[in-house]
Design a protein around this motif. Sequence first.
Motif, PDB file in Angstrom:
ATOM      1  N   ASP A  16      -6.689   5.186   2.520  1.00 26.35           N
ATOM      2  CA  ASP A  16      -7.830   5.713   3.551  1.00 26.35           C
ATOM      3  C   ASP A  16      -9.085   4.782   2.823  1.00 26.35           C
ATOM      4  O   ASP A  16      -9.745   4.379   3.767  1.00 26.35           O
ATOM      5  N   ALA A  17      -9.325   4.875   1.824  1.00 31.41           N
ATOM      6  CA  ALA A  17     -10.413   4.412   0.945  1.00 31.41           C
ATOM      7  C   ALA A  17     -10.418   2.985   1.182  1.00 31.41           C
ATOM      8  O   ALA A  17     -11.738   2.301   1.520  1.00 31.41           O
ATOM      9  N   VAL A  30      -3.626  -5.842  -5.407  1.00 27.72           N
ATOM     10  CA  VAL A  30      -3.239  -4.545  -5.976  1.00 27.72           C
ATOM     11  C   VAL A  30      -1.802  -4.272  -5.505  1.00 27.72           C
ATOM     12  O   VAL A  30      -1.641  -4.193  -4.473  1.00 27.72           O
ATOM     13  N   ASP A  31      -0.816  -3.863  -6.565  1.00 27.78           N
ATOM     14  CA  ASP A  31       0.366  -3.829  -6.306  1.00 27.78           C
ATOM     15  C   ASP A  31       0.955  -5.004  -5.531  1.00 27.78           C
ATOM     16  O   ASP A  31       1.502  -4.978  -4.433  1.00 27.78           O
ATOM     17  N   ARG A  91       0.978  -1.182   0.012  1.00 33.98           N
ATOM     18  CA  ARG A  91       0.032  -0.054   0.180  1.00 33.98           C
ATOM     19  C   ARG A  91       0.875   1.505   0.150  1.00 33.98           C
ATOM     20  O   ARG A  91       0.299   2.335  -0.089  1.00 33.98           O
ATOM     21  N   ASP A  92       2.151   1.103   0.065  1.00 35.12           N
ATOM     22  CA  ASP A  92       3.029   2.369   0.547  1.00 35.12           C
ATOM     23  C   ASP A  92       3.285   3.082  -0.818  1.00 35.12           C
ATOM     24  O   ASP A  92       3.739   4.276  -0.506  1.00 35.12           O
ATOM     25  N   ARG A  93       2.903   2.527  -1.941  1.00 36.67           N
ATOM     26  CA  ARG A  93       3.020   3.396  -3.322  1.00 36.67           C
ATOM     27  C   ARG A  93       1.842   3.816  -3.982  1.00 36.67           C
ATOM     28  O   ARG A  93       1.773   4.256  -4.977  1.00 36.67           O
ATOM     29  N   MET A  94       0.676   3.784  -2.886  1.00 37.00           N
ATOM     30  CA  MET A  94      -0.401   4.205  -3.487  1.00 37.00           C
ATOM     31  C   MET A  94      -0.645   5.657  -3.044  1.00 37.00           C
ATOM     32  O   MET A  94      -0.155   6.104  -1.761  1.00 37.00           O
TER      33      MET A  94
END
Length: 252
Positions: free
Chosen positions: A127-128, A148-149, A118-121
């Motif tokens: 948050d969503a 995702v990723d 999630r760190d590249r989003m």
Amino acid sequence: MQMSPIVLRQPTPILQDLPTRRSLHVAIISDGNGRWATSRGLPRSAGHRAGAQTARRIISAAPGLGIRTLTLFALSSANWKRPPAEVTAILRLLHEYLLTETSNCVAEGVRLSIIGRRDRMPATLRDAIADSEAATANGTRLHLRMAVDYSAREAIFHAACRFYKVTKLSPDSFSDVLSEVLRGGSTDVDLLIRTGGEQRLSDFLLWECAFAEFVFTSQRWPDFTVDDLQAALREFDNRERTRGALPDAIAG
Ligand code: IPE
Ligand code: MG
């Protein structure tokens, strides 16, 4: 863009002869969006949008087909090699999906998990995701996991790095650590479907597919229908899953 809400369907008559007892984990590598769009003279992002609509139809039908867990490969970690605009378009579709579908997921008993980094989003997307996961946490009818990723190799590597802290070493306890890393479970896949004509795993669910059956179809993901999913399930039903043992006919 307006999105139609998810409406989970009851089993249709044709499904009634399928085994009702099952609670399958089906994983799908939803490939071919770009080619679908290019063959129509459309930008690749239009293919991803059409693919998102296919995902909605498949998600709606899944519980009625005996699918209890559905994992969809939305964005591979390797996809960062694509033009940034394409990756952004895919992440935006995911964000739209979360905003438009979370309440339907709650109503229909769908638990939503995002597996992957999630760190590249963008922070707003993170948050969503957290909001949708919290809102749908009690869903039991379908566990919808979107990768995702996601990179299976990276997830396994991170689980291995944490595993030294575990005192009871076993494949099951490793699965538990992997599940923590993924934040969305790591149950065995029963059936893996790949659309788009390629026949490879592309760093998807390497650990979980140890005994999965594979169905490959040349159809591009936007063209994949619920009937095609049923056909894949029928093919799955015709396979003999020995998990290394002898087939029933020989074992007696
Ligand atoms: C698969 O479609 C969807 C994602 C990877 C997000 P592709 O974008 O890989 O489509 P093709 O393979 O180029 O047609
Ligand atoms: Mg592809």
